[in-house]
Design a protein around this motif. Structure first.
Motif, short mmCIF file in Angstrom:
data_model
loop_
_atom_site.label_atom_id
_atom_site.label_comp_id
_atom_site.label_asym_id
_atom_site.label_seq_id
_atom_site.Cartn_x
_atom_site.Cartn_y
_atom_site.Cartn_z
N THR A 1 6.53 -1.73 0.76
CA THR A 1 6.65 -2.51 -0.25
C THR A 1 6.93 -3.91 0.23
O THR A 1 8.23 -3.92 0.43
CB THR A 1 7.63 -1.98 -1.68
N SER A 2 6.25 -4.94 0.51
CA SER A 2 6.99 -6.51 0.61
C SER A 2 7.22 -7.02 -1.28
O SER A 2 7.11 -6.50 -2.19
CB SER A 2 5.69 -6.60 0.59
N ARG A 3 8.72 -7.76 -0.94
CA ARG A 3 9.27 -8.30 -2.13
C ARG A 3 9.14 -9.77 -2.03
O ARG A 3 9.61 -10.31 -0.51
CB ARG A 3 10.92 -7.40 -1.98
N ARG A 4 9.36 -10.51 -2.36
CA ARG A 4 10.11 -11.87 -2.30
C ARG A 4 11.10 -12.34 -2.20
O ARG A 4 11.85 -11.58 -2.78
CB ARG A 4 9.26 -12.70 -3.90
N ARG A 5 11.35 -13.33 -1.32
CA ARG A 5 12.66 -13.50 -0.86
C ARG A 5 13.38 -12.14 -0.58
O ARG A 5 14.72 -12.39 0.09
CB ARG A 5 12.87 -14.44 -1.60
N LEU A 6 13.02 -10.58 -0.14
CA LEU A 6 13.33 -9.99 0.37
C LEU A 6 12.76 -9.14 1.61
O LEU A 6 11.74 -9.23 2.11
CB LEU A 6 14.19 -8.86 -0.71
N SER A 7 13.40 -8.09 2.25
CA SER A 7 13.10 -7.77 2.78
C SER A 7 12.03 -6.31 2.57
O SER A 7 11.88 -6.20 1.91
CB SER A 7 14.01 -7.23 4.61
N ALA A 8 11.05 -5.82 3.67
CA ALA A 8 10.13 -5.20 2.99
C ALA A 8 10.69 -4.06 3.14
O ALA A 8 12.37 -3.89 3.53
CB ALA A 8 9.22 -4.92 3.83
N LEU A 9 10.04 -3.10 1.73
CA LEU A 9 10.81 -1.15 2.46
C LEU A 9 10.20 -0.34 2.27
O LEU A 9 8.26 -0.44 2.44
CB LEU A 9 10.80 -0.73 0.29
N ASP A 10 10.13 0.54 3.27
CA ASP A 10 9.52 1.92 3.20
C ASP A 10 10.48 2.97 3.37
O ASP A 10 10.96 2.90 3.59
CB ASP A 10 9.10 1.29 5.78
N GLU A 11 8.89 3.70 2.65
CA GLU A 11 9.97 4.84 1.60
C GLU A 11 8.56 6.03 2.57
O GLU A 11 7.51 5.82 2.19
CB GLU A 11 9.94 4.90 0.88
N LEU A 12 9.35 7.19 2.37
CA LEU A 12 8.74 8.17 2.87
C LEU A 12 9.12 9.15 1.30
O LEU A 12 10.82 9.65 0.63
CB LEU A 12 8.90 9.04 3.60
N ILE A 13 8.30 9.74 0.41
CA ILE A 13 8.46 10.05 -0.70
C ILE A 13 7.96 12.02 -0.47
O ILE A 13 6.61 11.76 -0.31
CB ILE A 13 7.91 9.44 -1.77
N PRO B 1 1.12 -1.51 0.06
CA PRO B 1 0.15 -0.32 -0.12
C PRO B 1 1.46 0.72 -0.47
O PRO B 1 2.28 1.24 0.43
CB PRO B 1 -0.63 -0.11 1.35
N SER B 2 0.88 2.04 -0.74
CA SER B 2 0.65 3.98 -0.33
C SER B 2 0.26 4.44 0.51
O SER B 2 -1.70 4.46 0.14
CB SER B 2 1.14 4.27 -1.22
N VAL B 3 0.28 5.20 0.77
CA VAL B 3 -0.62 6.25 1.84
C VAL B 3 -0.65 7.81 1.22
O VAL B 3 1.07 7.81 1.45
CB VAL B 3 -1.24 5.88 2.88
N GLY B 4 -1.09 9.13 1.39
CA GLY B 4 -0.44 10.30 0.80
C GLY B 4 -1.11 11.20 1.03
O GLY B 4 -2.56 10.73 0.92
N LEU B 5 -1.29 12.52 0.88
CA LEU B 5 -1.46 13.75 0.82
C LEU B 5 -0.66 14.38 -0.22
O LEU B 5 0.05 14.76 -0.46
CB LEU B 5 -1.84 14.05 1.86
N ARG B 6 -1.54 15.26 -1.58
CA ARG B 6 -1.37 16.19 -2.17
C ARG B 6 -1.88 17.62 -2.05
O ARG B 6 -3.30 17.68 -1.55
CB ARG B 6 -1.89 15.59 -3.72
#
Length: 164
Positions: free
Chosen positions: A145-157, A124-129
């Motif tokens: 972002t969940s990824r196959r065989r890798l750790s999840a990514l958490d990003e603030l853009i 999922p992504s949540v945000g505000l424009r």
């Protein structure tokens, strides 16, 4: 570092698309497209590529709902590799602010000849424009972002966009 697969052959690609905007439902649009090409990457076998995509969009004064699904098919050495992908986004306007929620999913086979390192990614992504003016907008977005065989990514853009 992996080099990207590129199209080196000067061949023609084909794309056909259709869409509809029913007058009875203002703001609604739906459509599909099919893209066909032959990729000739350096030091790799030729790859037939077909990309089929479909979408349904509603954009009204307050609500926005965007949906798109894509199927990418690569054919190389007598094998076929199929990648499904989609996203859906829902948002509502409150004055100059538009909070949104999006979910995206991509699942590339691990032995795909063009995108072998993408794998499965979803989340999922949540945000505000916020529209600063008629010509500028600020957007803050959090992605998980969940990824196959890798750790999840958490990003603030954070993004400041201008138009003219």
């Amino acid at each position: 570092v992996d080099e990207p697969a590129v199209d080196e052959n000067n061949g023609k690609a084909y794309n056909v698309g259709l869409f509809v905007r029913p007058r009875q439902l203002p703001g609604l649009q739906a459509g599909f497209s099919v893209y066909r090409d032959r990729l000739t990457p350096r030091d790799a076998p030729n790859v037939g590529q077909t990309i089929a995509a479909g979408y349904v969009v509603y954009q009204g004064p307050r609500y926005e709902i965007l949906n798109e699904a894509v199927f990418v098919r690569h054919t190389a050495r007598g094998r076929t590799f199929t990648t499904p992908a989609f996203y859906t986004l829902v948002s509502r306007r409150f004055g100059d602010a538009r909070p949104f929620f999006r979910y995206q999913y991509t699942n590339v086979p691990g032995d795909d000849p063009v995108y072998p390192n993408v794998g499965r990614r979803n989340g999922p992504s949540v945000g505000l424009r916020y529209d600063v003016s008629d010509y500028a907008a600020f957007k803050a977005q959090y992605d998980h972002t969940s990824r196959r065989r890798l750790s999840a990514l958490d990003e603030l853009i954070l993004q400041l966009a201008f138009t003219f």
